[in-house]
Design an enzyme around this catalytic site. Structure first.
Site, PDB file in Angstrom:
ATOM      1  N   SER A  92       6.357   3.378  -0.597  1.00 59.07           N
ATOM      2  CA  SER A  92       7.423   2.641  -1.277  1.00 59.07           C
ATOM      3  C   SER A  92       8.782   3.311  -1.085  1.00 59.07           C
ATOM      4  CB  SER A  92       7.138   2.534  -2.779  1.00 59.07           C
ATOM      5  OG  SER A  92       5.853   2.021  -3.006  1.00 59.07           O
TER       6      SER A  92
HETATM    7  N1  SAH Z   1       1.922   4.736  -3.903  1.00 58.89           N
HETATM    8  C1  SAH Z   1       1.915   4.652  -2.462  1.00 58.89           C
HETATM    9  C2  SAH Z   1       2.310   3.267  -2.022  1.00 58.89           C
HETATM   10  C3  SAH Z   1       1.283   2.695  -1.152  1.00 58.89           C
HETATM   11  S1  SAH Z   1       1.347   0.958  -0.851  1.00 58.89           S
HETATM   12  C4  SAH Z   1       2.746   5.735  -1.830  1.00 58.89           C
HETATM   13  O1  SAH Z   1       3.430   6.482  -2.542  1.00 58.89           O
HETATM   14  O2  SAH Z   1       2.703   5.889  -0.607  1.00 58.89           O
HETATM   15  C5  SAH Z   1       0.023   0.392  -1.896  1.00 58.89           C
HETATM   16  C6  SAH Z   1      -1.336   0.933  -1.597  1.00 58.89           C
HETATM   17  O3  SAH Z   1      -2.253   0.272  -2.485  1.00 58.89           O
HETATM   18  C7  SAH Z   1      -1.872   0.692  -0.200  1.00 58.89           C
HETATM   19  O4  SAH Z   1      -2.205   1.920   0.386  1.00 58.89           O
HETATM   20  C8  SAH Z   1      -3.115  -0.183  -0.423  1.00 58.89           C
HETATM   21  O5  SAH Z   1      -4.147   0.078   0.491  1.00 58.89           O
HETATM   22  C9  SAH Z   1      -3.496   0.172  -1.843  1.00 58.89           C
HETATM   23  N2  SAH Z   1      -4.307  -0.827  -2.557  1.00 58.89           N
HETATM   24  C10 SAH Z   1      -4.217  -2.163  -2.507  1.00 58.89           C
HETATM   25  N3  SAH Z   1      -5.130  -2.743  -3.307  1.00 58.89           N
HETATM   26  C11 SAH Z   1      -5.830  -1.723  -3.900  1.00 58.89           C
HETATM   27  C12 SAH Z   1      -6.915  -1.675  -4.821  1.00 58.89           C
HETATM   28  N4  SAH Z   1      -7.498  -2.776  -5.287  1.00 58.89           N
HETATM   29  N5  SAH Z   1      -7.361  -0.454  -5.216  1.00 58.89           N
HETATM   30  C13 SAH Z   1      -6.801   0.688  -4.729  1.00 58.89           C
HETATM   31  N6  SAH Z   1      -5.779   0.688  -3.841  1.00 58.89           N
HETATM   32  C14 SAH Z   1      -5.295  -0.493  -3.433  1.00 58.89           C
END
Ligand code: SAH
Length: 246
Positions: A92
């Site tokens: 993000s």
């Molecule tokens: N917080 C992260 C942002 C990653 S984007 C950072 O600091 O880099 C959101 C992430 O959520 C992705 O990696 C995606 O694979 C994950 N995601 C999506 N649905 C999910 C679920 N049901 N359970 C766990 N992770 C999930």
């Protein structure tokens, strides 16, 4: 071939110097300034024109370049924008990480759950100022890489689990705060259950590929919930076991 032994030392010094510079402290400071300015600009809408010192300090500390793919591991890592991290996912935008951390209203004793570990950056920012972060990632390669990065950087107060975050992490519930960094169409019920009374759930809610609403769901001491809309946002969709890439 005869090699001149006298050029070895200057070369070594040059390497050491560039090593010292590659900490990207200046770039990080510039990123912090941009986040502070954006917070002021959006303050009327978010109700948070100024993020808490602990949030700013965490942004100043966490080496964001360590969480992004090799190709961005320079000044690019400190632009105020999201970046691809593989498997179709993104790290993000720093401003959003800061805003969500501020909205969580956590302190040194807080135990926090994050859904969507991704790169591990948001978990690290949280870990700078709370007791423990539990974080769940549904895409296995991402979760594994994030766990390695966090371990390498010494974040011993972060636990990473691979799985579907929809069910939360009941073994360590209830949590003082829960952050969700992928957008479901509706707030997953188990996450509300796993929130402490007085706790806060920070979550983008809305349909895939459309503008979503970043919301704070507060659980009052008597177990009631109150939802506040904070900002229109765009997050990657919340996946389930069938839709997640392997
Ligand atoms: N917080 C992260 C942002 C990653 S984007 C950072 O600091 O880099 C959101 C992430 O959520 C992705 O990696 C995606 O694979 C994950 N995601 C999506 N649905 C999910 C679920 N049901 N359970 C766990 N992770 C999930």
């Amino acid at each position: 071939m005869h090699r001149n032994p006298y050029i070895a030392l200057p070369l070594l010094l040059a390497t050491l110097q560039s090593g010292a510079q590659s900490d990207f402290a200046e770039e990080r400071e510039f990123m912090v300034e941009q986040v502070v300015r954006l917070a002021e600009l959006t303050g009327a809408e978010t109700g948070r024109p100024q993020f808490k010192d602990q949030v700013i300090e965490a942004l100043r500390t966490v080496p964001r370049h360590e969480f992004v793919p090799e190709a961005f591991r320079g000044a690019d890592a400190y632009r105020n924008s999201p970046l691809p991290i593989g498997s179709g996912q993104t790290i993000s935008q720093p401003y959003i990480v800061a805003l969500m951390t501020d909205l969580a209203e956590v302190g040194p004793d807080s135990v926090v759950l994050e859904i969507g570990t991704g790169s591990g950056y948001q978990a690290a920012v949280l870990a700078e100022s709370v007791d423990h972060v539990y974080t769940i990632e549904i895409v296995e390669p991402l979760g594994r890489r994030a766990a390695l990065t966090l371990e390498r950087l010494g974040y011993s107060n972060v636990s990473v689990r691979i799985g579907d975050g929809y069910q939360g992490w009941p073994e360590y519930a209830p949590f003082d705060a829960i952050l969700v960094t992928a957008a479901p169409e509706a707030v997953p019920e188990p996450l509300i259950t796993q929130l402490k009374p007085g706790g806060r759930l920070v979550i983008p809610v809305g349909p895939e590929n459309e503008v979503q609403s970043l919301q704070v769901l507060e659980k009052t001491e008597d177990g009631q919930t109150r939802v506040t809309h904070v900002l229109p946002v765009r997050f990657v969709p919340f996946l389930d076991e069938d839709s997640a890439p392997r």
